[in-house]
Each structure stands twice: as structure tokens, then as C-alpha cells.
Design a protein around this motif. Structure first.
Motif, PDB file in Angstrom:
ATOM      1  N   GLU A  34       0.916  -1.335  -0.016  1.00  0.00           N
ATOM      2  CA  GLU A  34      -0.018  -0.030   0.087  1.00  0.00           C
ATOM      3  C   GLU A  34       0.834   1.199  -0.023  1.00  0.00           C
ATOM      4  O   GLU A  34       0.755   2.003  -0.780  1.00  0.00           O
ATOM      5  N   LEU A  35       1.816   1.310   0.753  1.00  0.00           N
ATOM      6  CA  LEU A  35       2.632   2.456   0.972  1.00  0.00           C
ATOM      7  C   LEU A  35       3.661   2.526  -0.496  1.00  0.00           C
ATOM      8  O   LEU A  35       3.833   3.569  -0.691  1.00  0.00           O
ATOM      9  N   ALA A  36       4.035   1.407  -0.746  1.00  0.00           N
ATOM     10  CA  ALA A  36       4.908   1.514  -2.199  1.00  0.00           C
ATOM     11  C   ALA A  36       4.092   2.213  -3.231  1.00  0.00           C
ATOM     12  O   ALA A  36       4.565   3.006  -4.081  1.00  0.00           O
ATOM     13  N   ARG A  37       2.657   2.158  -3.357  1.00  0.00           N
ATOM     14  CA  ARG A  37       1.751   2.348  -4.233  1.00  0.00           C
ATOM     15  C   ARG A  37       1.630   4.073  -4.144  1.00  0.00           C
ATOM     16  O   ARG A  37       1.688   4.702  -4.817  1.00  0.00           O
ATOM     17  N   ILE A  38       1.610   4.324  -2.980  1.00  0.00           N
ATOM     18  CA  ILE A  38       1.607   5.637  -2.361  1.00  0.00           C
ATOM     19  C   ILE A  38       2.905   6.563  -2.771  1.00  0.00           C
ATOM     20  O   ILE A  38       2.816   7.624  -3.406  1.00  0.00           O
TER      21      ILE A  38
END
Lengths: 96, 471
Positions: free
Chosen positions: A31-35
């Protein structure tokens, strides 16, 4: 940002004093990688970008002593108080 | 109540209604609408006492101005002495502030009757009001849809006719986007126009308290009551507040900038709403303008706001405020981690992690530093545009209210809801959302008007033209 992996999540969570349980950390990393990928658009910003004069200033006020602190009311919102002190768990644990 | 604040103020002075009656109507309406999840805490005792005082003062000929005796709702991140301030967080579920926020104190001084604290996205982080420990808020226009966020409760309280006025806070669009999705008026003042003292901090360089109202005049009256210098907030502008109601009837020719970055991607239906708004503005010259750094705005915002949030929310550590979770045997550090992990919801934790990452060693320059540079460039875009136009116009949000749950799985999709509101937040400019018709499902669109710094009177006047033009 491909280097946002589980190890990074654990490191950042530790800095932020948040728990990253092992069953959550993989999905959190994704999730954080996508953000982080999304905010990676900032790398395309031309530098130096346009600048301009900022005319805002901090307003000053008279240096007058006033008493506004209300320790009892402030302490009333804390979870654990001993007299006029905030009580916390042991900072240094017993080595034994 | 569907009456506007100025209609109610006239009725109070004519003696055809009392503040006590308005207060009871508002409390009953709030109870009746409890399925919508609008309020976290109602304050019947405090509201009745304030209403009784207003009635006594009005009967004695004392006039505190246009808010005297008018019911109002407050977002639950504004500190209220003696009444809990939760920020819709489990961590602050029972926390009671030791003082009133400056804006709350000013409303009390103006004789307004605060009936309670409204639901919101936790710590103001969200665009749908689904990130609340107290459950979501539902849109009064269609309860299967979101009211927008983060001031979803305040916008819904006005849209549902519970109160004519409410206060919200806006960091990246949190007053304007819910106002648009609920079909009411919402204004974000210039950064520094309104005191932030007693507003629980999220992104301090962006946060601003703003009025939500069922008409533009109500928003102007509410801004008048809260705006102006405050010795308790050193970042509050020293400029005295303007007169926000005087120019509301104006119809002088206006140069209106239409930023191509805000219109290029609009759907046909959205474009029709924008065109209706432009037509309603009356005597205008529309100028094509460009804000070339717009494409960096959302990324800039999520880096800066999250970085500031990670710092601001470090104060919630189980020592000074609210709840504490103590696992036992893990010492102080274990208590910090347990309290924060249990107390913060998923979106708040996500943003704290993103912010901590952006500020951490090795990444600071790539993210925080770059975002600061982009922010300056975005401000520069606006400075250049306002050399040629009076106001900038677009839509407040790219879509009307979306169904609950439809965007919660993808944070980035949710963040894109704020694409039109974020640039003015980054630039610290005043911006207002005013209703501009509905889509095929009867869901409201909001027209977004941005002005130069401290030109609140100008954007309010332009919004009033739209309101009159569509009446």
C-alpha cells in the motif's frame, strides 16, 4: 518506489512508534509503495522551480507577562497522574 | 430548519421565534437524523443555557450581531472547554479540552448557540468521512453515499437542515469538498486569516478553520465572527478582518480565470455544471489561464501534510492526552507503541508512516525537500494568474457524492477526490464552494472560486453572484 519493502515498513514503524505486525506488514508495504510511487511524480519537477518574493511576516505583539496556564485542568486530561506529575511506565527496565 | 441565518436573525429580533425554540428544533432534528451519524456529541444542556441567555439579552435590547441566538454545529477537532473533543479518534474518545479554541470563544462572544460536535474523518484525514472511530457520516441527499470529508458531519448538519451554520476545518479541501458533495456553501479562508488556537493540529502550514452555511451570507457572517488577529496564534495574520457582508450584492464586471488544468479532464456532465456556474456569475470576461504545476499538487500535498501530521501527532503518546494502553513489562517505549497502534485508525497510521518516511534520513531531500520546492512553484502559478484575473473558477470536486465504500480500498483514488481543492490550500489562498445545480441523480455539484491572499470578501461576493444567478 520499489525499495519500499517489509524491512522499510518495520524501520519506519519503529521510528513512528507504531506496530507493524508481521501479518500486516506485507500488505502495508504494498500500500505504501503505491502511495510512494504516486508521490514519485515530484522527481519530474524541474529545478530550480519558479520562485517569488514572500511578503508575509510574523506579527509581533507586546511582551507582556500573562498567566494562562492551568496545570490542574491540563493534568485532568492525562491518563495517569500522581499529584502534579505525569506518571509513565518504567523508562529503564530492571536488568534482572 | 431550512431558513438561513439572516432570516432567523430577523425572526429573533421581530419576536416571532425565540432562540430556545430554535435550539429545541435543532436538537430534535439532530436526534431525528441520528441514522446519518452526523454528531459525535450533542450538548443539550450547554445549548439550552446559551439559548436562554440569548433570549434574555435580545429581550433586554442587547444585540450581539447576526449570530446572536443562532444554532450552530462545531467540528469535533475544535477544543471546547468542558465538552469532549475526540477528533473522531479512539485515542481521544473521552478527552476534554481545558480551554475553548479561539473560534469557539468568538462564537460564544457573538451569542451563537453551539448544539454539539460533529463527526469527521479521524484527525481530519480523509475525503469521505469513512475514517471515523464513531462510524461513517451519510449524505443527507442520499444516505447510501458519502458526505465528503473530512468535515462531513458539519456539511451534513447544514444540508440536513439541523443548523444553518457550522464550523469545519480545511487542510486540503476538508470544508469545500464536503460542502460541494452535500450541496451547501463552504469557505476556506486564507492561511492565517482565522486563528488556529485550539484547533487540533494536522498539517499546521495548511490547516484553517472555515464556515459552512446554507447560504453565502451565512458563511460571510460566520467568517466575520471568527476572523482576525489572535495573540494566541502567532501565525495568524496581523491584518484586521475585512467587511465580508458589505460586498455581497455587488455585480461589477469581473475577470474570471479558467485554469485549463482544472477543466481539461472534466466529464461532459461536470463541464455543464461549470458552464452553468460561469453563466450565473453574470457580467464576466472569461480568461483562459494556466497553472502549470497543478500536476504536482496532490503528491506535494500528501508529502507535506503527512510529514506535518507525523510530527503533530507524535504528541499522542499515552502520556498527556486521552487513552493509554499498557501491555505490561514493555516499559515506556512499549506503552507508546501499544497506545498509538490501538488508538489511531488505519488511515491515520498510513499517513504517519508516509510522513515519517518522507522525513527520514536518506529520503528527506527526495520527498520533503522536493515537495517544498513544488509548493513554491504552485504558489508562483497563482501569483502570476492573479496579476491578470480577479478570481479563478473551476469545480470543487471532479465527481458528485460517491457511494460509501467505493474508494476505501485504494487510498490514492481517495486522494484524487481533492485534486481541485489542494492547490489553493498549498498556496494559502481563500476559496469557496457554492452549489451549482445537480447531476442526473439529483446530487449536487459545487462551483469552486479561488481568490488572491486575504481576498475573502471577493470570493464571497462572487459566490453570492452565483447564488443569485441560479435562484
Amino acid at each position: 518506489m520499489s525499495d519500499f519493502d517489509v524491512a522499510t515498513v518495520h524501520h519506519i514503524a519503529r521510528l513512528a512508534r507504531l506496530r507493524a505486525d508481521s501479518d500486516q506488514s506485507e500488505s502495508l508495504a504494498a500500500e505504501l509503495a503505491r502511495i510512494v510511487d504516486f508521490v514519485g511524480v515530484l522527481e519530474q519537477l524541474p529545478t530550480p522551480a519558479a520562485t517569488f518574493e514572500d511578503e508575509r511576516t510574523t506579527p509581533l505583539r507586546e511582551d507582556v507577562v500573562s498567566t494562562t496556564s492551568r496545570p490542574d485542568e491540563l493534568l485532568a486530561g492525562a491518563p495517569d497522574v500522581d499529584g502534579s506529575h505525569l506518571r509513565v511506565p518504567a523508562v529503564i527496565r530492571d536488568a534482572t | 430548519m431550512s431558513a438561513t441565518a439572516s432570516e432567523l436573525a430577523a425572526a429573533l429580533r421581530a419576536g416571532t421565534v425565540t432562540s430556545a425554540e430554535l435550539c429545541e428544533q435543532a436538537l430534535a432534528a439532530a436526534e431525528g437524523a441520528s441514522d446519518l451519524g452526523i454528531f459525535i456529541t450533542l450538548d443539550p444542556a450547554g445549548a439550552r443555557a446559551a439559548a436562554a441567555q440569548a433570549d434574555a439579552e435580545i429581550a433586554a435590547g442587547q444585540d450581539r450581531g447576526p449570530l446572536h441566538g443562532i444554532p450552530i454545529a462545531l467540528k469535533d477537532n475544535l477544543c471546547t472547554e468542558g465538552l469532549r473533543t475526540t477528533c473522531a479518534s479512539r485515542l481521544l474518545r473521552d478527552w476534554i479540552a481545558p480551554y475553548d479554541a479561539t473560534v469557539v470563544q468568538r462564537l460564544r462572544d457573538a451569542g451563537a448557540v453551539a448544539i454539539g460536535k460533529t463527526n469527521m474523518d479521524e484527525f481530519a484525514m480523509g475525503s469521505s468521512n469513512e475514517n471515523s472511530a464513531f462510524g461513517p457520516v451519510r449524505n443527507p441527499r442520499d444516505p447510501s453515499r458519502v458526505p465528503g470529508g473530512s468535515s462531513g458531519g458539519s456539511a451534513a448538519a447544514v444540508a440536513a437542515g439541523i443548523v444553518p451554520l457550522a464550523l469545519g476545518s480545511d487542510t486540503g479541501g476538508s470544508v469545500r469538498q464536503p460542502a460541494a458533495l452535500c450541496g451547501v456553501v463552504g469557505l476556506k479562508p486564507s492561511w492565517g486569516r482565522v486563528s488556529r488556537y485550539g484547533l487540533v493540529a494536522f498539517g499546521s502550514s495548511l490547516d484553517q478553520v472555515g464556515p459552512i452555511a446554507n447560504d453565502v451570507a451565512g458563511a460571510a457572517a460566520l467568517l466575520q465572527a471568527i476572523a482576525g488577529p489572535d495573540p494566541l496564534d502567532s501565525t495568524c495574520s496581523g491584518e484586521p478582518a475585512g467587511d465580508y457582508s458589505a460586498g455581497l450584492g455587488g455585480d461589477a464586471p469581473l475577470r474570471v480565470g479558467l485554469p485549463r488544468e482544472y477543466v481539461d479532464e472534466l466529464s461532459t456532465e461536470a463541464r455543464a455544471a461549470l458552464d452553468a456556474g460561469l453563466a450565473a456569475l453574470g457580467d464576466i470576461e472569461v480568461v483562459d489561464v494556466s497553472l502549470p504545476h497543478t500536476s504536482f499538487a496532490i503528491a506535494t500535498y500528501y508529502v507535506l501534510a503527512s510529514a506535518e501530521a507525523s510530527t503533530n501527532l507524535s504528541r499522542f503518546d499515552g502520556v498527556r492526552y486521552g487513552a493509554r494502553i499498557e501491555p505490561g513489562g514493555e516499559g515506556l517505549d512499549g506503552m507508546y507503541t501499544a497506545t498509538r497502534s490501538d488508538g489511531f485508525g488505519a488511515e491515520v497510521q498510513r499517513r504517519i508512516l508516509l510522513g515519517t518516511f518522507a522525513l527520514s534520513s536518506g529520503y528527506y531531500d527526495a520527498y520533503y525537500g522536493k515537495a517544498q520546492t513544488a509548493r513554491e512553484a504552485i504558489r508562483g502559478d497563482f501569483v502570476a494568474a492573479f496579476a491578470d484575473v480577479d478570481v479563478l473558477v473551476g469545480l470543487t470536486a471532479p465527481t458528485t457524492a460517491f457511494p460509501l465504500g467505493s474508494k476505501t480500498a485504494d487510498p490514492v483514488q481517495m486522494y484524487l477526490s481533492d485534486i481541485f481543492t489542494i492547490p489553493a490550500s498549498l498556496a494559502g489562498l481563500p476559496a469557496i464552494s457554492v452549489p451549482v445545480g445537480t447531476d442526473g441523480d439529483g446530487l449536487p455539484w459545487g462551483l469552486h472560486l479561488i481568490g488572491p491572499e486575504l481576498a475573502e470578501a471577493r470570493v464571497l461576493s462572487a459566490a453570492a453572484r452565483v447564488e443569485r444567478g441560479l435562484a
